[in-house]
Design a protein around this motif. Structure first.
Motif, short mmCIF file in Angstrom:
data_model
loop_
_atom_site.label_atom_id
_atom_site.label_comp_id
_atom_site.label_asym_id
_atom_site.label_seq_id
_atom_site.Cartn_x
_atom_site.Cartn_y
_atom_site.Cartn_z
N ILE A 1 -8.30 -4.25 -8.71
CA ILE A 1 -7.27 -3.24 -8.90
C ILE A 1 -6.71 -3.30 -10.32
O ILE A 1 -6.43 -2.27 -10.92
N LYS A 2 -6.59 -4.51 -10.86
CA LYS A 2 -6.06 -4.67 -12.22
C LYS A 2 -7.00 -4.09 -13.26
O LYS A 2 -6.55 -3.63 -14.31
N THR B 1 3.41 2.74 -7.10
CA THR B 1 2.53 2.43 -8.23
C THR B 1 1.56 1.31 -7.89
O THR B 1 1.80 0.51 -6.98
N GLN B 2 0.49 1.24 -8.66
CA GLN B 2 -0.48 0.16 -8.52
C GLN B 2 0.17 -1.19 -8.83
O GLN B 2 -0.14 -2.19 -8.20
N LYS B 3 1.06 -1.18 -9.81
CA LYS B 3 1.74 -2.42 -10.19
C LYS B 3 2.53 -2.98 -9.01
O LYS B 3 2.51 -4.19 -8.75
N TYR C 1 1.90 -2.38 -5.83
CA TYR C 1 0.92 -2.80 -4.84
C TYR C 1 0.40 -4.20 -5.17
O TYR C 1 0.33 -5.08 -4.30
N TYR D 1 0.82 -1.20 0.00
CA TYR D 1 0.00 0.00 0.00
C TYR D 1 0.86 1.26 0.00
O TYR D 1 0.48 2.28 -0.54
#
Length: 116
Positions: free
Chosen positions: A114-115, A57-59, A61, A53
């Motif tokens: 999330i993806k 980046t989201q990647k 996470y 968290y």
């Protein structure tokens, strides 16, 4: 929002607490065996959620959520082995194993969400 407000982190913490309570019932001879392994795996689940968290980046996470999922699957395996070798009464394992199954579904769904 902090990672502490995340539903999946909160569920992971509850699971870890339940694993600690379960392993308190194990024989003292297992302290450095499955007791330790279960506790480490259980703590790793919310720890990786929290660490991911805080990444940029989201990647990143998602990568940490996958690590958390791997720890959850390790935990499941260790709990099954512990149950099969009789480290505690079988009925003590049922709620924790069910919690692991539910949490796995939640974690996989979170990764997919999330993806997308």
């Amino acid at each position: 929002m902090s990672y502490r407000g995340q539903f999946i982190w909160q569920r992971g913490v509850k699971l870890a607490i339940n694993c600690y309570r379960l392993t308190e019932k194990f024989p003292k001879s297992e302290l450095y065996g499955l007791t330790s392994q279960i506790r480490r795996s259980a703590v790793s689940v919310p720890s990786n959620i929290a660490e991911g968290y805080g990444r940029r980046t989201q990647k990143e996470y998602i990568q940490f959520l996958h690590i958390s999922l791997g720890s959850l699957r390790e935990l499941d395996t260790q709990l099954i082995i512990s149950k099969e070798v009789g480290l505690a009464s079988p009925e003590l394992f049922t709620p924790v194993l069910e919690e692991v199954d539910r949490f796995q579904g939640i974690l996989v769904s979170s990764i997919q969400k999330i993806k997308s």
